[in-house]
Design an enzyme around this catalytic site. Structure first.
Site, short mmCIF file in Angstrom:
data_model
loop_
_atom_site.label_atom_id
_atom_site.label_comp_id
_atom_site.label_asym_id
_atom_site.label_seq_id
_atom_site.Cartn_x
_atom_site.Cartn_y
_atom_site.Cartn_z
N LYS A 142 7.32 -43.70 -56.82
CA LYS A 142 7.62 -43.47 -58.23
C LYS A 142 6.96 -44.53 -59.10
O LYS A 142 6.28 -44.21 -60.09
CB LYS A 142 9.14 -43.47 -58.47
CG LYS A 142 9.52 -43.16 -59.90
CD LYS A 142 11.00 -43.39 -60.16
CE LYS A 142 11.26 -44.85 -60.44
NZ LYS A 142 12.64 -45.10 -60.94
N ASP A 160 11.96 -39.58 -61.59
CA ASP A 160 13.09 -40.48 -61.75
C ASP A 160 14.38 -39.65 -61.82
O ASP A 160 14.35 -38.43 -61.59
CB ASP A 160 12.92 -41.37 -62.99
CG ASP A 160 13.10 -40.61 -64.29
OD1 ASP A 160 13.17 -39.36 -64.28
OD2 ASP A 160 13.18 -41.27 -65.34
#
Length: 276
Positions: A142, A160
């Protein structure tokens, strides 16, 4: 035969026809277009001036708000403007500077490790490849996609908490694992849309489509949303749930882009209303 007077004959409701893959993809792309019109100013909500600052800010953003990170990093980058500077930091002094972001001992360890790796293995520069970024201490997929998409212009989906719950709410995927979510969403959209799609979805999740009480009555994509009705549908009541610039409050960045229509966030220590 008619139903007895005073009684209503019950009819079994027709089952909703399952949405085809093609229909879902078309609906998903329409949602993306609507979000692009709603948030033409969508952007990464971390303040940064170079890839190193974005990398550090993204590591610090775990388990806290971007606002709190943005309020913390001015003093941090004044003290340690380069990887070489941060690599040589006294751990206790680094910890104290990043204390407001929470989990500061663990984060300080990651920042020291990644700064030392940048200094020793990458000539003091943040690498522009996913495979190199994820080898850095404290850097997962991420974080790597955030840095690649916003500092290097390499398209990527950033999964997220907000992104994951919205794409499941919209029935784009049923996956829970972030890498599987990323793979399925990448298959729906052209590569050129990946980075901005990530920003738009996160903006929408923070401002309108909240986890516990979505502002359904103020949502521009309500007609396209299979979860419409899970939140407040009354338009006036829904307006009161809007956050950040949609609710007339400051954003998360102290230094937002020029086209941001809201107010800058206040520096650390100044009074500000907390936002989720």
């Amino acid at each position: 035969m008619t139903a007895p007077q005073g009684k209503v004959s019950a009819k079994k409701p027709k089952a909703a026809k399952p949405e085809s893959r093609l229909a879902m993809v078309r609906r998903a792309r329409r949602i993306n277009r609507e979000l692009a019109e709603t948030y033409p100013y969508a952007h990464p909500e971390l303040d940064f001036r170079n890839p190193f600052e974005l990398l550090v800010a993204t590591v610090l953003s775990a388990q806290t708000t971007d606002l709190r990170v943005n309020q913390t990093t001015p003093a941090l980058f004044a003290a340690y403007p380069t990887p070489e500077d941060m690599a040589a930091a006294v751990p206790e002094e680094l910890e104290e500077l990043i204390r407001p972001t929470g989990f500061f001992r663990m984060k300080a360890k990651s920042l020291l490790g990644l700064s030392q790796a940048l200094r020793d293995d990458h000539g003091g520069e943040v690498p522009g490849r996913l495979e190199d970024l994820v080898k850095l201490p404290g850097v997962g997929r991420k974080t790597a996609n955030v840095v690649l998409g916003n500092a290097f212009g390499v398209p990527g989906i950033t999964v997220d908490t907000h992104f994951g719950r919205l794409v499941r709410r919209w029935k784009w995927t049923e996956q829970e694992d972030p890498e599987k979510v990323e793979a399925e969403i990448c298959a729906i959209f052209p590569k050129s849309e990946w980075t901005m799609l990530s920003h738009r979805v996160v903006f929408h999740g923070r401002r309108i489509c909240h986890a516990r009480r979505p502002a359904c009555g103020a949502c521009p994509i309500a007609p396209l949303c299979p979860a419409y009705g899970e939140g407040e549908t009354d338009p006036e009541k829904a307006k009161k749930l809007l956050k950040y610039e949609k609710g007339g409050r400051p954003g998360q960045r102290l230094s937002p882009p020029p086209d941001y229509p809201g107010l800058p966030a206040p520096p650390l220590g100044e009074v500000d209303a907390p936002e989720a």
